[in-house]
Design an enzyme around this catalytic site. Structure first.
Site, PDB file in Angstrom:
ATOM      1  N   ASP A 679       0.778  -1.165  -0.038  1.00 23.14           N
ATOM      2  CA  ASP A 679       0.079  -0.083  -0.014  1.00 23.14           C
ATOM      3  C   ASP A 679       0.958   1.176   0.051  1.00 23.14           C
ATOM      4  O   ASP A 679       1.675   1.515   0.924  1.00 23.14           O
ATOM      5  CB  ASP A 679      -0.759   0.038   1.155  1.00 23.14           C
ATOM      6  CG  ASP A 679      -1.823  -1.200   1.245  1.00 23.14           C
ATOM      7  OD1 ASP A 679      -1.812  -1.730   0.313  1.00 23.14           O
ATOM      8  OD2 ASP A 679      -2.724  -0.910   2.151  1.00 23.14           O
ATOM      9  N   HIS A 735       5.393  -7.088  -0.071  1.00 20.43           N
ATOM     10  CA  HIS A 735       5.322  -8.116  -0.566  1.00 20.43           C
ATOM     11  C   HIS A 735       6.094  -8.164  -1.946  1.00 20.43           C
ATOM     12  O   HIS A 735       6.558  -7.376  -2.447  1.00 20.43           O
ATOM     13  CB  HIS A 735       3.718  -8.338  -0.948  1.00 20.43           C
ATOM     14  CG  HIS A 735       2.879  -8.545   0.298  1.00 20.43           C
ATOM     15  ND1 HIS A 735       2.447  -9.655   1.031  1.00 20.43           N
ATOM     16  CD2 HIS A 735       2.671  -7.141   1.121  1.00 20.43           C
ATOM     17  CE1 HIS A 735       1.590  -9.239   2.145  1.00 20.43           C
ATOM     18  NE2 HIS A 735       1.867  -7.559   2.434  1.00 20.43           N
ATOM     19  N   SER A 822       8.721   4.915   4.896  1.00 19.26           N
ATOM     20  CA  SER A 822       9.750   4.228   4.313  1.00 19.26           C
ATOM     21  C   SER A 822       9.476   4.024   2.905  1.00 19.26           C
ATOM     22  O   SER A 822       8.205   4.179   2.240  1.00 19.26           O
ATOM     23  CB  SER A 822       9.765   2.959   5.010  1.00 19.26           C
ATOM     24  OG  SER A 822       8.519   2.500   5.314  1.00 19.26           O
TER      25      SER A 822
END
Length: 865
Positions: A679, A735, A822
């Protein structure tokens, strides 16, 4: 010398810019025509002033080619501030006025939006005028003035918008930022450009760049904001009555508009209109028009009342049911609908509603209506048939360069001889086919000899057999052929937009859009020029604070104002961040002293120590109390979190929370489709050089420095990259974007600069100096991939949960970040991936796209399969 007396009534204005510190202005108007100048009175402390003053100008035939100029100023103690200007060509006076006489009952006032002195100037509001002639009217002069006008029947009102994609032929509704003004002097380069536009097209040259992708455009959506009912009753300060001054904010994609405020009403009526331009991709993505109602407050922030939305797919489906009648312009009646508002307050006894009307018209139907209306003017017998003489006259009215032979071939296209007649629908099909390229005949390249009479054009054919003869066909294929054009005009006769080297399809689409309805039937137009819904509701003093902490409020700029586009809805979203954080980032990365200090060891050590300490703090059980505040501040959805909120023992446990199964869905079962790794706010670039030109401004950013490996960097020479920026409010597990085998991971020590776009777009090499991990992946579909997880300011740690040698599927977890923002950078080899077009388009405008993990980001190139 004979003359006419033109009376100009300066009646009122609305929604002018506030130039004073108290949020008002002291406006007055200066009118100029030739050497004649007048000035209105000053209306103090008012953004919607009323003047009701009249001025008389003497017009002679010499002045018929001039323009009436109006400039609105804000009077100060010393000097004056510019509020906007308007220029009205004298030749447009009869078109704007309902009748020649000033006092004629048919002569009604008109509202015109104000313009800036240059395209980048922020100007709002409109001015209401009344124009007409007084005294004895010389009919000969009036006829002379009438002949000086270009043919036009409808006057289009301009609207302002911040969407640059609309400028090509939508500016009549949304305001063309770079449209040439009528009163601007024509430069030599302008003259050359105009001349070229009459003789050729941008598409004639091999290096021409198409201005717009017509295949991407779908149609025009018109929405009338009628009114609301049963808004919630909120008692005023004295508790003697209610306090509600509602207005509506309309958001769709990058466009946001707001209505005027209705004072003291729970059942307001606005009757304001918005025009939105819909693309096929937006329909496929399931975008909606967001309608939010707010309560205006004079002393505090405006209060949110409720919202509803209008799904584009449902609107298009309803409007497509309108049947098309042969030889009749398609009528798109307004569909009336009452939408229930989802209210912030649950105290309301009755449901609140928002009443709207809407209609959707495909662009092909707009052009069809234009062709039918034009053909009707030349079908003298109203027979529904057009002969060659009538067709030639119609094309001449458009400035067509079609030769006699080309017109003949338009008949043969439908199996008829030139002495026969074409049915209206047949002609519409031919004209539409010619401008869209669907019908391409040898007539598109014809010999247009201009040198000598010895180059005789072939004799006009008398029948269909003659047209099919070899001699006639070969004469049309001259190597000296030029492209012919159906329409060649310098400017739109309705909105006066100048045309510079536009293709036939561009011009016809523009004129059809301008003429498709009588805009004068709508009393008011929604004022545009806002970036986001939050921006549209801010007070003037909030905007001052915003400017100090954010920088300028605009897209793609290097400041702490972070605006991204939500891919799911198309709306522009302002990234939530505490003001003190914004101010600190701006001080550190924008101010001159900060830019020289960030390279110092002291600053780097300070950022590192702060990040480590913050990580330890959020690993403490006492940090649990920050969870609820964090959820409320960012308005996080709790229904998708796997574990209950009270089960988290520390803030960091909540920060790298897991989601329920099915909360994120992989876009496609096809392994050739790459998906988002997190996301995030996503940017995609076809090459590193492209990324450095648009986004990464670090002086020494290179792939070898990022990977700290010269040999491995060679594999990605000329390759593509995508940047996944995670904000604190995002789900912070990351992911795999492709099916792959996980390789070894290399850990690189570094500092903790913020990954805020302001830092990335300075000379600081954030990505190559921050702490990071580099994992190499081997994908059957995409080859070698470098997966770089970059820590940032306030990130306590980066944890990898995958193992080397693991066979991973798209969407499998690779790791997570502890608290803070990040970034992930994924590198692909050259010519392996083709990113989705909407992501590339936004990245090209320095606009990040808000995506969810599992969304498509691109697919394997065909050449690699």
């Amino acid at each position: 010398m004979q003359s006419l007396t033109l009376r100009v009534g300066v009646l009122s204005a609305r929604d002018l810019l506030a130039k004073d510190r108290r949020g008002t202005s002291d406006p007055f108007v200066v009118l100029k025509l030739g050497g004649q100048t007048f000035k209105t009175k000053v209306v103090p402390k008012n953004l919607s002033p009323t003047w009701n003053e009249e001025f008389d100008f003497v017009l002679t035939p010499v002045a018929f080619e001039g323009s009436l100029g109006l400039t609105v100023w804000d009077k100060d103690l010393i000097g004056k501030d510019f509020l906007g200007q308007l220029s009205i060509p004298i030749g447009d006076v009869l078109r704007l006025a309902g009748a020649p006489g000033y006092d004629d009952p048919n002569n009604q006032p008109i509202a015109n939006p104000l313009h800036g002195r240059k395209s980048t100037e922020n100007i709002t509001g409109e001015i209401c005028l009344k124009l007409g002639f007084v005294g004895e009217i010389d009919r000969d002069l009036l006829s002379m003035l009438d002949r000086s006008m270009e043919d036009s029947t409808i006057h289009a009102t301009l609207m302002r918008s911040d969407d640059p994609a609309d400028d090509l032929y939508f500016n009549q509704f949304t305001g063309g930022g770079d449209t040439a003004r009528e009163d601007a002097p024509e430069t030599e380069s302008d003259k050359d450009s105009s001349t070229e536009s009459l003789n050729g097209d941008a598409s004639d040259t091999p290096d021409a760049v198409p201005m717009v992708d017509h295949n991407a455009q779908m149609g025009l959506l018109t929405i009338d904001i009628v009114g609301a009912t049963n808004l919630p009753y909120e008692s005023n300060v004295t508790r003697t009555s209610f306090d509600c001054d509602p207005f509506v904010v309309i958001s769709y994609g990058p466009k946001t508009f707001r209505t005027r405020t209705i004072r003291h009403s729970l059942n307001p009526t606005w009757n304001e209109r918005v025009f939105l331009h819909i693309r096929h991709s937006e329909l496929q993505l399931g975008w909606s028009v967001n309608l939010s109602v707010y309560d205006y407050d004079k002393f505090s922030n405006n209060d949110y009342i409720g919202m509803t939305d209008l799904r584009i797919s449902e609107v298009v489906a309803k409007c497509k049911k309108v049947p098309m009648v042969v030889n009749t312009p398609t009528s798109m009646p307004l569909t009336e609908e009452t939408l229930n508002l989802t209210l912030k307050s649950t105290k309301a006894s009755e449901p609140a509603t928002l009443k709207i009307k809407y209609t959707f018209t495909p662009y092909k139907d707009l052009r069809r209506n234009f062709w039918l209306t034009l053909i009707k003017e030349f079908d003298n017998e109203a027979s529904g048939q057009i002969n060659k003489v009538q067709l030639t006259a119609m094309l001449d009215s458009l400035g067509s360069t079609f030769s006699d032979e080309s017109i003949n071939l338009m008949f043969i296209e439908k199996g008829k001889a030139p002495d026969e007649e074409l049915a209206v629908e047949e002609l519409v099909d031919i004209l539409e086919g010619q401008i869209t390229g669907r019908i391409v005949c040898d007539t598109k390249r014809l010999k247009r000899s201009k040198s000598s009479k010895s180059h005789k054009s072939p004799k006009s054919p008398k029948s269909a057999d003659d047209l099919n003869s070899p001699n006639f066909s070969s004469s049309l294929r001259s190597p000296k052929a030029e492209t012919e054009h159906i329409i060649q005009i310098r400017e739109c006769p309705i909105c006066r937009k100048k045309f510079r080297r536009k293709a036939d399809l561009d011009v016809v689409s523009h004129v059809a859009l301008c003429a498709h309805e009588d805009l004068g039937k709508v009393d008011n137009f929604v004022m545009g020029g806002f970036l986001t819904e939050a921006h549209a509701t801010r007070k003037w003093y909030s905007k001052i604070v915003s400017y100090v902490t954010y920088g300028g409020y605009s897209l793609g700029k290097n400041n702490a104002n972070i605006i991204v586009q939500d891919r799911a809805t198309g709306q522009l979203v302002e990234e939530r961040m505490p003001s003190y954080v914004r101010l600190g980032i701006r001080l550190l990365y924008q101010f001159r002293s900060g830019r020289s200090a960030v390279d110092r060891r002291l600053i780097k050590n300070l950022l590192k120590n702060l990040s480590v300490k913050q990580g330890r703090k959020f690993d403490s059980p006492t940090s649990r109390k920050a969870i609820k505040h964090f959820v409320a501040f960012h308005n996080l959805p709790l229904d998708e979190i796997l574990d209950p909120l009270d089960s988290f023992e520390t803030f960091n446990q909540f920060f790298y929370r897991r989601l329920k199964p099915g909360a994120r869905i992989i876009a496609s079962p096809d392994p050739n489709v790459a998906v988002s790794a997190a996301d995030c706010r996503l940017s995609c670039f076809t090459t590193v050089e492209r990324a450095k030109a648009l986004w990464i401004k670090g002086r020494e950013f290179t792939i070898p420095k990022l990977l700290e490996d010269e040999e491995m960097a060679k594999a990605f020479d000329g390759g593509s990259l995508c940047i996944f920026r995670l904000a604190p409010q995002d789900y912070h597990r990351f992911h795999f974007p492709v099916d792959c085998t996980v390789g070894p991971t290399k850990w690189i020590e570094g500092t903790y600069f913020t990954v805020n776009p302001m830092a990335i777009r300075t000379t600081v090499d954030v990505y190559t100096e921050n702490v990071r991990s580099v994992t190499y992946l081997d994908s059957p579909e995409f080859g070698r991939i470098a997966y770089v997880a970059i820590g940032a300011m306030m990130v306590g740690s980066t944890v990898l949960t995958s193992e080397p040698g693991q066979k991973a599927k798209r969407g499998d977890e690779h790791g997570y970040f502890a608290f803070g923002g990040s970034t992930i950078i994924v590198l692909f080899e050259k010519d392996v991936i083709e990113f989705d077009s909407d992501l590339l388009e936004n990245s090209g405008q320095n606009l990040e796209t808000l995506v969810k993990m599992g969304n498509s980001i691109g697919r394997r190139k065909e050449s690699q399969k």
